[in-house]
Structures are given as C-alpha cells and as structure tokens.
Design an enzyme around this catalytic site. Structure first.
Site, PDB file in Angstrom:
ATOM      1  N   HIS A   1       0.815  -1.222   0.000  1.00 23.31           N
ATOM      2  CA  HIS A   1       0.000   0.000   0.000  1.00 23.31           C
ATOM      3  C   HIS A   1       0.843   1.263   0.000  1.00 23.31           C
ATOM      4  O   HIS A   1       0.375   2.328  -0.386  1.00 23.31           O
ATOM      5  CB  HIS A   1      -0.832   0.075   1.290  1.00 23.31           C
ATOM      6  CG  HIS A   1      -1.900  -0.952   1.377  1.00 23.31           C
ATOM      7  ND1 HIS A   1      -2.606  -1.371   0.292  1.00 23.31           N
ATOM      8  CD2 HIS A   1      -2.408  -1.623   2.451  1.00 23.31           C
ATOM      9  CE1 HIS A   1      -3.503  -2.278   0.683  1.00 23.31           C
ATOM     10  NE2 HIS A   1      -3.392  -2.463   1.980  1.00 23.31           N
TER      11      HIS A   1
ATOM     12  N   SER B   1     -10.120  -4.205   0.386  1.00 29.52           N
ATOM     13  CA  SER B   1     -10.921  -3.322  -0.465  1.00 29.52           C
ATOM     14  C   SER B   1     -11.190  -3.972  -1.817  1.00 29.52           C
ATOM     15  O   SER B   1     -12.306  -3.933  -2.332  1.00 29.52           O
ATOM     16  CB  SER B   1     -10.170  -1.999  -0.585  1.00 29.52           C
ATOM     17  OG  SER B   1     -10.266  -1.468  -1.839  1.00 29.52           O
TER      18      SER B   1
ATOM     19  N   CYS C   1       4.138  -1.182  -3.738  1.00 30.75           N
ATOM     20  CA  CYS C   1       3.946  -1.640  -5.119  1.00 30.75           C
ATOM     21  C   CYS C   1       4.423  -0.536  -6.068  1.00 30.75           C
ATOM     22  O   CYS C   1       4.108   0.647  -5.864  1.00 30.75           O
ATOM     23  CB  CYS C   1       2.475  -1.941  -5.349  1.00 30.75           C
ATOM     24  SG  CYS C   1       2.176  -2.416  -7.045  1.00 30.75           S
TER      25      CYS C   1
ATOM     26  N   GLU D   1      -3.583   3.114   1.593  1.00 31.95           N
ATOM     27  CA  GLU D   1      -2.970   3.514   0.316  1.00 31.95           C
ATOM     28  C   GLU D   1      -3.264   4.989   0.035  1.00 31.95           C
ATOM     29  O   GLU D   1      -2.378   5.747  -0.373  1.00 31.95           O
ATOM     30  CB  GLU D   1      -3.497   2.641  -0.829  1.00 31.95           C
ATOM     31  CG  GLU D   1      -2.862   3.015  -2.166  1.00 31.95           C
ATOM     32  CD  GLU D   1      -3.495   2.319  -3.361  1.00 31.95           C
ATOM     33  OE1 GLU D   1      -3.879   1.145  -3.244  1.00 31.95           O
ATOM     34  OE2 GLU D   1      -3.616   2.988  -4.412  1.00 31.95           O
TER      35      GLU D   1
HETATM   36 FE1  F3S Z   1       0.048  -3.269  -6.889  1.00 33.23          FE
HETATM   37 FE2  F3S Z   1      -2.098  -3.557  -8.306  1.00 33.23          FE
HETATM   38 FE3  F3S Z   1      -1.563  -5.269  -6.493  1.00 33.23          FE
HETATM   39  S1  F3S Z   1      -1.338  -1.719  -7.447  1.00 33.23           S
HETATM   40  S2  F3S Z   1      -0.459  -4.147  -4.965  1.00 33.23           S
HETATM   41  S3  F3S Z   1      -0.351  -4.887  -8.297  1.00 33.23           S
HETATM   42  S4  F3S Z   1      -3.546  -4.518  -7.006  1.00 33.23           S
END
Ligand code: F3S
Length: 646
Positions: free
Chosen positions: A73, A222, A95, A125
């Site tokens: 997040h 979510s 990510c 996030e």
């Molecule tokens: Fe990244 Fe998409 Fe998963 S933003 S954490 S790859 S849902």
C-alpha cells in the site's frame, strides 16, 4: 455443478512481491516488523506471525533490532523520515504502481495544481498518497463528492486527478468525464491497477454467466469487497475467507458457479475452497478476441529487448523496456553469484540486454532475465568454439561423481572426470573455484561437454619440448615430487619427470625415499645424467658440500684422536660412528695390548670409546682406527682432532 475459476484469481504482483520479500527475510532469520498487516488476509498474516513477524502501527513502535517491511500500500513520506530518524533498516515493498502515484502527488504540488484523489480516505494507500503531496489535496469517494469539491475549490491553476489503485473503474469513468467537462485542461492519470481492473472485468463477465459467484478474500480487503460488489450486480454472490465457511445449502440447484479471489488471497486458500466445492473445475478459456490480442503483442516470452534501469531494490531491478508494461529483473536473473548485491551490479540509468521470460498483461508486468541473455550470447560463442577449437576459459563452480561444471561465458559446460585432470590419479574435485582453460568438444542443446585435460596435455607437450631443447647435465631445476618408489623419487621438473635414485637422496644409508621427501614437496635438483633417446633424466638431490667424506677429509687427518660411539660389532672388530655416514673400524687386534678373544667381551654397541685414526683408504672408503695405539701414549685431550687438523 460446474465450477469456473477466474484466471485472475489470487495474489497480484505487488502483494506477491511483498509477501515473498517478508518470507525471504524471515527465512534469513531477520526479525521483521510490518507497518500494519502485510496484506488483507488474516490467514496469511497469522502464518507470518507464526514465523516471527510482528505487526506494529507506527514507526515509533518498532522494537529495537527489528527490520521493517513497508507493505504494498505504501506509506506517507513522514513514515520514511521516522524510520530514518530511528536508524531502522527498512525494505520497501510499496507496489511500483503505488509508488508511481506518490510521484504524481508530489508533482501536482510542485506544479501548483490541486490534487484530487479518488478513493477511500480511510484506506492506508490513500493516506500514503496524500502523505506524498506537497500542495492542496482533496479526496472523493464518488461523483457526488467530487461535484461538491469542485464547487468549493479554485481550480484555475489546474487540477491533477489520480485514483486509488483499487478504485472501481466505472465510478472513475464517471468522475473523469465530469472533470473533463468542468475544467479546460485537467491532468487525469488513470492509476487504477490493471490487476484490479482485470479482476473486476472478469468477475463481471463470470457473474453474468453463472448462477452463483464465490469471492474468496479478507473481509477487510478493499479489492475483495469491490469484486463482490461487481459480481453481486448480476448474480447471487457469496464472500468467504476460507473453505471452512462454505455451506452446501448455498449450492442447491446451482448449475454453474464462478469463483474469483481478491489480490491478497493466497493460492493455498483458493485451492482449498475449490477442492471443497469440487466436482468439475475449469479455468475460464481465452476468448477469440483475447487470443488475437495476445498474438499481436509486441512483447513475448523469449524476445530479446533492451531495458533501462529505473529503480533498484535489494532483490530486483525495475526497467523501462519502452512499452506500456513495467519490467522487472529479479536478482537471481541478474547474476549466477548468490552473494552478489544488486547495487554492485547495476545502477539507475544503465541499459541492459535482457530476455523476456514472462508477460503478465493483466497486471502490465514483464519479467526479464539478464542471465538468460548472457547465456544465449555465451552459448553462441561456446558453439563457435567447437568448430574453431579455440581454447576457452571459465570458473569451476561444482563437482559431482561424474566430473566438474565450468561456467564459460555464463554457459554451464560439463567436463567428465576423465577429462578434468592430466593424470587420472589427481583429485578432480580440487578444481572447484579454480579458473581453468578448456576445449569445447560438444555443444548440442543443453549437452555441452569440454576437456581441461586436452589443454593441459598440450601445455605439457610444449613444456616437454622446451625442456629437451634447453636441458644439459649439471643444470639445476626446482621440481615437485610426484611419486615415490622403493628405488627413488620421481620429480616433475617442468613437464618432464626425472628420477632421483634412492642413493642420490641422502648421504646416509636410507631404506625408503619417504625418509627424505614426500609427494608434493618442492625440491631443488640437478641433472646428473640424460638419455635423450629414451627421454630419461637422472637427477641428483644431495649436495656435494654435505658429503660427510668431504667433511671427514677436511677435519680428521691421520693421527686424530677422538671419542665416538660403537655402532656395530663383528668377529673381526667394532665399527665406530665418526660422522653420520662415516664409520671407522677398530680391528680386534687394535682394541687392546692384551689378546682379545671376542670383541663383545670388551666392547658393546653404544659404548663411547677413545680412538686414534691410523689409516684411511679414500677410494675404498675404509677407515682404520685404534684404541691400542693410545695405550702407549700419555692421556690425550678431547679436542685432539681439532688440534691435529690445525
Ligand atoms: Fe500493486 Fe495492483 Fe496489487 S497496485 S499491490 S499490483 S492490485
């Protein structure tokens, strides 16, 4: 009942990366703390806790000695500051798609624009995104909230709009259409993650064709909630966290059931649910359009591409390969060296030659390998060396019962044990970690075979030739003892083995060469004799200056008197050790003035006797001594020999 599992069900790239990173650290024995639960899946979080990971809410709560994993997040900038201030080591599993929104948030402030964030203000996030903004920020959950915000703000300087990665696509479209109408030039960034979008699309499509949908995932996740919401619009939808929650009554009369799972649901839980429901399971098949799409893709597995390094973490590098996808090269795909560190291998901005190993279009991710590219290139060079006979070089990486493996230009070349060393008796396993020269004998597919021995044999031939051209009697060499026999020692003096006869090893009488040298000893020798026809070399080892007879001659003139031990007794007299390797005889008639019947009646081995040197035959190496001669003389001092020598 037919069960159809969505292709996109389960861990997304970002979650997979964060979970792997944490398991890896725990596996290395690192004490790990995560800022908040690592993922929205209680079972996975429990498993991590069972392995020692702890969950804390704030950087201030991290116990001393713990390393922190920042979950996918992401976190606000202030959290990085707090970690750095406390000197805490952290591993950033934010990510990359979220990190990109952080950069956009900063840019909005730097350009003086208002930042509009579509998402859930309570979601970490969204809080992380806001925590990277440096200007005016507003969060909206839907169109009505956005409309209200737009009435209140002064958007003259322009607006930047971004979305939480899991925001609902349909809502986002409504909102962005509105923004385009209200503002002349809004900067809209579609930051909804493909993984989320693809899951929602597939859930929607599946829910239209199924009597019932099962969505697996954490109730607080979510994206799981949104999947359930999307599917629930078209069919009866059930959300479960584990297989234990399933109830058979839910499926009475159901013909077809669809199953999908949130991006933070581990595959083990999906499999459990599926096997509990199982009867007939099939993955959703690719539609015709999807197949056409796939065939037109410019990026495919096996393709060679160039990538520019855009970010580095301890376990991977991110690369830009000039397409819409984000490229990743894991550390193990960068190098064969398990101890290497990413930062020592590449830096931001480096251009790498890579091979695509996996494409995940749904998530916009491409996995690549530098090792594979290097291997392919190396393989071409190795294959060419079979033809040309060129000598290659490489490092021996391992040995097994069949031989050794040499890494030549990143290609594994097998060398059978019979081809690994010059002599069969040599221990080929000692080659591990050594740099070697070898010839490639065969290169067919993965069957690549080489010979170190062939190169060693050629080198030995060349040395031998040079030896015979330059050798001469008397020349000195430094050699290595290669083997011992009863009659002497064989010494390698540079590609040629010469023999040091046992009599040449020592001035003393020895029973076996091992009393003087052992295999592996490096010794100085000189050429005593040569047989050029049969290519045989006789070597000398003992030095002339060490010859005890030379010493004897210099130090013991006729008439010397000295004390020495009896070393053996015979019928005709007793032998006395003058120097190591030099014995003299006291004849039975020279022992006493009286008649001696038996030597052993008057002398015994080990007894120290005073003697006089009366005669020497240097040719026959015979020394005559007398005890009797001293009986006629006055007592003689011990250092008489030295005085006589003067
Ligand atoms: Fe990244 Fe998409 Fe998963 S933003 S954490 S790859 S849902």
């Amino acid at each position: 009942m037919k069960i159809i599992k969505a292709k996109t069900a389960g861990f997304c790239f970002g979650v997979d990366r964060a979970v792997n990173m944490t398991y890896q650290l725990l596996g290395q024995g690192v004490p790990v703390a995560t800022l908040g639960p690592l993922i929205h899946n209680p079972q996975c979080v429990d498993d991590l806790a069972a392995r020692g990971a702890i969950t804390v809410d704030r950087a201030e709560d991290v116990p001393p000695g713990c390393q922190v994993v920042i979950r996918s997040h992401g976190v606000p900038e202030t959290v990085y500051d707090a970690l750095r201030a406390r000197g805490i080591i952290y591993h950033d599993a934010t990510c990359p798609f979220v990190a990109k929104i952080h950069r956009l948030a900063r840019r909005a402030g730097q350009e003086g624009r208002v930042l509009l964030v579509a998402g859930d203000r309570a979601h970490p996030e969204v809080q992380g995104i806001v925590g990277h903004a440096c200007g005016e920020v507003h969060i909206f959950a839907d169109l009505s909230e956005l409309e209200k915000i737009c009435q209140e703000i002064d958007g003259k300087s322009g607006v930047f709009a971004v979305a939480q990665t899991t925001f609902e696509v349909k809502k986002w479209r409504e909102c962005t259409n509105f923004l385009k109408k209200v503002y002349t030039n809004p900067q809209i960034f579609d930051t909804i993650c493909n993984a989320t979008w693809a899951r929602q699309q597939e859930a929607e499509r599946l829910s239209r064709m199924c009597d019932c949908m099962v969505v697996i995932g954490g109730r607080h996740s979510s994206n799981t909630q949104k999947l359930a919401a999307v599917a629930g619009k078209h069919t009866r939808t059930i959300l479960v966290e584990t297989a234990a929650e399933l109830e058979p009554a839910w499926f009475w009369g159901v013909q077809t059931v669809g199953v999908t799972a949130g991006a933070s649901t581990p595959s083990s839980i999906i499999e459990e649910v599926l096997s509990s429901m199982s009867e007939e399971i099939r993955e959703e098949e690719m539609s015709f359009e999807e197949m056409i799409d796939a065939s037109m893709k410019p990026v495919y597995s096996g393709k060679a591409v160039k990538g520019v390094v855009t970010a580095i973490t301890p376990s991977e590098v991110q690369v830009d390969i000039g397409t819409k996808q984000t490229g990743f090269v894991k550390l193990e795909e960068l190098t064969n060296d398990p101890s290497a560190k990413v930062e020592d291998l590449v830096k931001k901005g480096d251009e790498l030659d890579l091979i695509v190993t996996k494409v995940n279009d749904q998530e916009g991710i491409v996995y690549l390998s530098k090792k594979r590219f290097d291997e392919n290139k190396g393989k071409e060079e190795v294959a060419a060396a079979v033809e040309s006979g060129e000598i290659m070089e490489g490092d021996v990486t391992e040995s097994n019962s069949g031989g050794v493996v040499v890494l030549v230009n990143n290609v594994r070349v097998f060398v059978p044990r019979s081809q690994a060393t010059l002599r069969h008796s040599e221990d080929y396993t000692k080659l591990v970690k050594q740099h070697v020269r070898l010839r490639i004998k065969q290169c067919e597919g993965r069957h690549i075979v080489g010979s170190i021995r062939e190169v060693l044999a050629e080198e030995a031939d060349a040395k031998r030739e040079a030896f015979w051209q330059n050798v001469e009697i008397g020349k000195h060499y430094t050699g290595t003892v290669k083997s011992l026999t009863n009659y002497g020692a064989f010494v390698d003096i540079g590609g040629v083995d010469g023999l040091v006869h046992i009599s040449e090893l020592s001035w003393d009488r020895i029973k076996h060469p091992s009393e003087v040298v052992k295999v592996g000893d490096v010794i100085d020798v000189y050429v005593k004799d040569l047989d050029t026809e049969n290519k045989k070399v006789s070597l000398g080892f003992k030095k002339v200056e060490d010859d005890p007879w030379v010493k004897f001659k210099a130090e013991y003139p006729i008439g010397s008197v000295f004390t020495a031990p009896v070393v053996s007794i015979t019928k005709f007299g007793a032998f006395v050790r003058i120097l190591p390797g030099v014995d003299g005889l006291v004849h039975i008639s020279e022992i006493s003035r009286d008649r001696v019947e038996k030597v052993s009646d008057v002398l015994s081995v080990g007894q120290e006797v005073q003697v006089k040197l009366i005669d020497v035959d240097y040719d026959k190496k015979r020394i005559s001594l007398s005890m009797k001669a001293l009986l006629n003389e006055a007592p003689v001092q011990e250092d008489a020999a030295e005085e006589a020598a003067e």
